[in-house]
Motif scaffolding. Structure first.
Motif, PDB file in Angstrom:
ATOM      1  N   LEU A  70      -9.989  -5.470 -12.883  1.00 13.89           N
ATOM      2  CA  LEU A  70     -11.356  -5.900 -12.610  1.00 13.89           C
ATOM      3  C   LEU A  70     -12.248  -4.741 -12.180  1.00 13.89           C
ATOM      4  O   LEU A  70     -13.402  -4.646 -12.608  1.00 13.89           O
ATOM      5  N   GLN A 115      -3.451  -6.615  -7.315  1.00 11.64           N
ATOM      6  CA  GLN A 115      -3.219  -7.209  -8.628  1.00 11.64           C
ATOM      7  C   GLN A 115      -4.461  -7.139  -9.507  1.00 11.64           C
ATOM      8  O   GLN A 115      -4.380  -6.757 -10.660  1.00 11.64           O
ATOM      9  N   VAL A 116      -5.608  -7.562  -8.964  1.00  6.30           N
ATOM     10  CA  VAL A 116      -6.820  -7.661  -9.782  1.00  6.30           C
ATOM     11  C   VAL A 116      -7.612  -6.359  -9.842  1.00  6.30           C
ATOM     12  O   VAL A 116      -8.324  -6.107 -10.822  1.00  6.30           O
TER      13      VAL A 116
END
Length: 138
Positions: free
Chosen positions: A117, A112-113
């Protein structure tokens, strides 16, 4: 898992490059991605440090692996994901040194990140490595 690697070759010696890496307090002098750094100990496994990127919140990290003159790895543990960046020196033909920065995001939330990120963390790797190399080649 999310991963990214950037490398460059230089005439700088591993010893010269290592001097700059192991002097954590001086990182902001050549790494524009660090506005401020607070180091809680020597350049050794387990040492915690806090880096503040320009215009951003501080990031708490720790050194998790060190092979003097060859590599060190730092880690930011966010609970459901971990960001690890390996900084490695490799001797190559012709007396040159390859400088490698490799980041991996692992853990339950990595999928997800990572795509958001990861690129934000690694976007300045080419500039950071270029600045390190320029300083070490002096």
């Amino acid at each position: 898992m999310w991963e990214y690697e950037h490398s460059v070759e230089t005439t700088a010696t591993p010893e010269a490059l290592w001097r700059h890496w192991s002097d954590m307090a001086a990182w902001p002098e050549w790494n524009d991605g660090i506005e401020k750094i607070e180091v809680g100990g020597p350049f050794a496994v387990g040492t915690r440090f806090t880096m503040t990127p320009p215009g951003d919140d501080p990031i708490e990290m720790r050194l998790v692996e060190i092979t003097p003159g060859e590599l060190f790895t730092d880690e930011m543990d966010a609970g459901d994901f971990v960001v690890r960046t390996e900084h490695r020196l490799e001797r190559v033909d012709g007396g040159r040194t390859r400088v490698v920065y490799r980041t991996e995001i692992t853990g339950a939330a990595a999928e997800q990140v990572g795509p958001q990120l990861g690129p934000a963390i690694t976007a300045d790797f080419p500039e950071v490595v270029a600045a390190l190399v320029a300083r070490a080649e002096r």
